[in-house]
Every structure is written in structure tokens, then in C-alpha cells.
Design an enzyme around this catalytic site. Structure first.
Site, PDB file in Angstrom:
ATOM      1  N   HIS A   1      -4.162  10.336  11.692  1.00 52.02           N
ATOM      2  CA  HIS A   1      -2.846   9.345  12.201  1.00 52.02           C
ATOM      3  C   HIS A   1      -2.729   9.508  13.039  1.00 52.02           C
ATOM      4  O   HIS A   1      -2.986  11.026  13.914  1.00 52.02           O
ATOM      5  CB  HIS A   1      -1.787   9.936  11.047  1.00 52.02           C
ATOM      6  CG  HIS A   1      -0.248   9.482  11.218  1.00 52.02           C
ATOM      7  ND1 HIS A   1      -0.018   7.993  11.260  1.00 52.02           N
ATOM      8  CD2 HIS A   1       0.343   9.984  12.423  1.00 52.02           C
ATOM      9  CE1 HIS A   1       1.282   7.243  11.536  1.00 52.02           C
ATOM     10  NE2 HIS A   1       2.240   8.701  12.377  1.00 52.02           N
TER      11      HIS A   1
ATOM     12  N   PHE B   1       0.885  -1.210  -0.040  1.00 52.60           N
ATOM     13  CA  PHE B   1       0.224  -0.064  -0.074  1.00 52.60           C
ATOM     14  C   PHE B   1       1.031   1.450   0.176  1.00 52.60           C
ATOM     15  O   PHE B   1       0.250   2.670   0.192  1.00 52.60           O
ATOM     16  CB  PHE B   1      -0.721   0.220   1.028  1.00 52.60           C
ATOM     17  CG  PHE B   1      -0.485  -0.462   2.575  1.00 52.60           C
ATOM     18  CD1 PHE B   1      -0.180   0.802   2.795  1.00 52.60           C
ATOM     19  CD2 PHE B   1      -0.157  -1.320   2.845  1.00 52.60           C
ATOM     20  CE1 PHE B   1       0.775   0.822   4.184  1.00 52.60           C
ATOM     21  CE2 PHE B   1       0.630  -1.482   4.587  1.00 52.60           C
ATOM     22  CZ  PHE B   1       0.999  -0.073   5.434  1.00 52.60           C
TER      23      PHE B   1
ATOM     24  N   ASN C   1      -8.463   7.491   6.429  1.00 50.41           N
ATOM     25  CA  ASN C   1      -9.140   6.995   7.406  1.00 50.41           C
ATOM     26  C   ASN C   1      -9.155   8.866   8.647  1.00 50.41           C
ATOM     27  O   ASN C   1      -8.708   8.220   9.111  1.00 50.41           O
ATOM     28  CB  ASN C   1      -8.186   5.965   7.911  1.00 50.41           C
ATOM     29  CG  ASN C   1      -6.966   6.085   8.049  1.00 50.41           C
ATOM     30  OD1 ASN C   1      -6.003   7.302   7.735  1.00 50.41           O
ATOM     31  ND2 ASN C   1      -6.048   5.041   8.551  1.00 50.41           N
TER      32      ASN C   1
HETATM   33  P1  CMP Z   1      -1.707   5.574   9.539  1.00 47.78           P
HETATM   34  O1  CMP Z   1      -1.549   5.494  10.747  1.00 47.78           O
HETATM   35  O2  CMP Z   1      -1.375   6.783   8.685  1.00 47.78           O
HETATM   36  O3  CMP Z   1      -0.180   4.389   8.882  1.00 47.78           O
HETATM   37  C1  CMP Z   1       0.562   3.758   7.747  1.00 47.78           C
HETATM   38  C2  CMP Z   1      -1.109   4.284   7.090  1.00 47.78           C
HETATM   39  O4  CMP Z   1      -1.573   3.232   6.049  1.00 47.78           O
HETATM   40  C3  CMP Z   1      -2.430   3.608   7.785  1.00 47.78           C
HETATM   41  O5  CMP Z   1      -3.096   4.415   8.624  1.00 47.78           O
HETATM   42  C4  CMP Z   1      -3.767   3.205   6.416  1.00 47.78           C
HETATM   43  O6  CMP Z   1      -4.279   4.552   6.181  1.00 47.78           O
HETATM   44  C5  CMP Z   1      -2.595   2.879   5.039  1.00 47.78           C
HETATM   45  N1  CMP Z   1      -3.205   1.727   5.269  1.00 47.78           N
HETATM   46  C6  CMP Z   1      -3.441   1.654   3.188  1.00 47.78           C
HETATM   47  N2  CMP Z   1      -3.087   0.415   3.343  1.00 47.78           N
HETATM   48  C7  CMP Z   1      -2.789  -0.745   4.637  1.00 47.78           C
HETATM   49  C8  CMP Z   1      -3.011  -1.968   5.748  1.00 47.78           C
HETATM   50  N3  CMP Z   1      -3.133  -2.619   4.360  1.00 47.78           N
HETATM   51  N4  CMP Z   1      -2.405  -1.970   6.514  1.00 47.78           N
HETATM   52  C9  CMP Z   1      -2.367  -0.633   7.231  1.00 47.78           C
HETATM   53  N5  CMP Z   1      -2.071   0.472   6.834  1.00 47.78           N
HETATM   54  C10 CMP Z   1      -2.753   0.487   5.199  1.00 47.78           C
END
Ligand code: CMP
Length: 141
Positions: free
Chosen positions: A116, A58, A113
């Protein structure tokens, strides 16, 4: 003891006009905002910030999304700030997030989402240092 964590209000939440509601949620949950800035990451900045995820499937989607629009970067203070903020925001995937958490309320998908949060005190210090100098942590002076 008051600790610090690092937070981002991500481009999806900014575009969907949820920044104010999320900042209200932060303040109503007892965090002190020690510093905050509206910014737009370059692709290189997003790649640097999320370097821990290099090579994951990702990574490209994540860094493209995080550099696609404005976001708020914030330093939050509270007792056990890292753990507390992760409870306040809820699970990474909003379908798994508890009712009342920021991601349950405002996130639309795993990629988009809304917010962070740092996952440890060590990473909080690294992430704060990525965006802020000590002099910018104005509420701490
Ligand atoms: P964040 O807490 O910003 O840290 C990494 C980000 O990767 C996470 O939030 C998600 O928005 C994004 N992400 C996208 N795909 C995945 C996945 N399969 N597993 C974990 N994080 C993901």
C-alpha cells in the site's frame, strides 16, 4: 526536502515470504525507513484505516484480507516520498503495473496487491498517525 509517506507490506506478501525482498527494494530505491513494525490488524482497525472506502463494493473483501494475517507498517522518507513511492510500487492492479515495480514483481491480484502507499501528503500524515506516534519516528529524532 525529505518528505514522508506511509507504506504497508500486505498479508499476501508476508505469507509469500516476500517481505525481505520488498524491504531490500525499498532501501535500494533510496528510501530511509523512519519506522517499521510487524503487526496484525483487527477487522475494526482495517475498517478504520480504509474508512475512505466504506460503501465501495470491495470494502468487505479488502478489510477481511487486510486483517487475515501479519503485515509490515512502515514510514518512508525521501524527497517527494508520496509520489516516488507510488511510482516504485506501480499501478493498483498488477496487470497494469510497469515492469520492475513492486506490484508487478510481487502482487498476485487487485485485492492481494502486495503493498500500500499513501495517495497524498495529507493522507500520508493521517495514515502515519494511525499506526505511529511521533516518538516512534526514530530516524527523524
Ligand atoms: P490500496 O493501495 O491498499 O488501497 C485500497 C485497496 O483496495 C487497493 O490497494 C486494492 O488492494 C483494494 N481493491 C480491491 N478492489 C479494488 C477496486 N476495484 N478498486 C480499487 N481498489 C481495490
Amino acid at each position: 526536502m525529505t518528505n514522508r509517506t506511509f507504506a504497508i507490506i500486505k498479508p499476501d506478501a508476508v505469507k509469500n515470504n516476500n517481505s525481505g525482498k520488498i524491504i531490500d527494494h525499498i532501501l535500494n530505491s533510496g528510501y530511509e525507513i523512519l519506522s517499521a513494525r510487524l503487526t496484525r490488524m483487527t477487522l475494526a482497525q482495517a475498517e478504520g484505516f480504509y474508512a475512505v472506502h466504506v460503501g465501495r463494493p470491495f470494502f468487505e473483501e479488502l478489510t477481511r484480507f487486510m486483517s487475515s494475517g501479519s503485515c509490515w507498517v512502515l514510514v518512508l522518507g525521501k524527497d517527494n516520498a508520496v509520489e516516488e513511492w507510488r511510482k516504485t510500487i506501480g499501478a493498483t492492479n498488477p496487470v497494469d503495473a510497469d515492469e520492475g515495480t513492486i506490484r508487478k514483481l510481487y502482487a498476485t491480484s487487485l485485492s492481494e496487491n502486495a503493498v500500500h502507499g499513501s495517495d497524498s501528503d495529507k493522507n500520508a500524515a493521517i495514515e502515519i498517525g494511525f499506526f505511529f506516534s511521533d516518538a516512534e519516528l526514530i530516524a527523524c529524532q
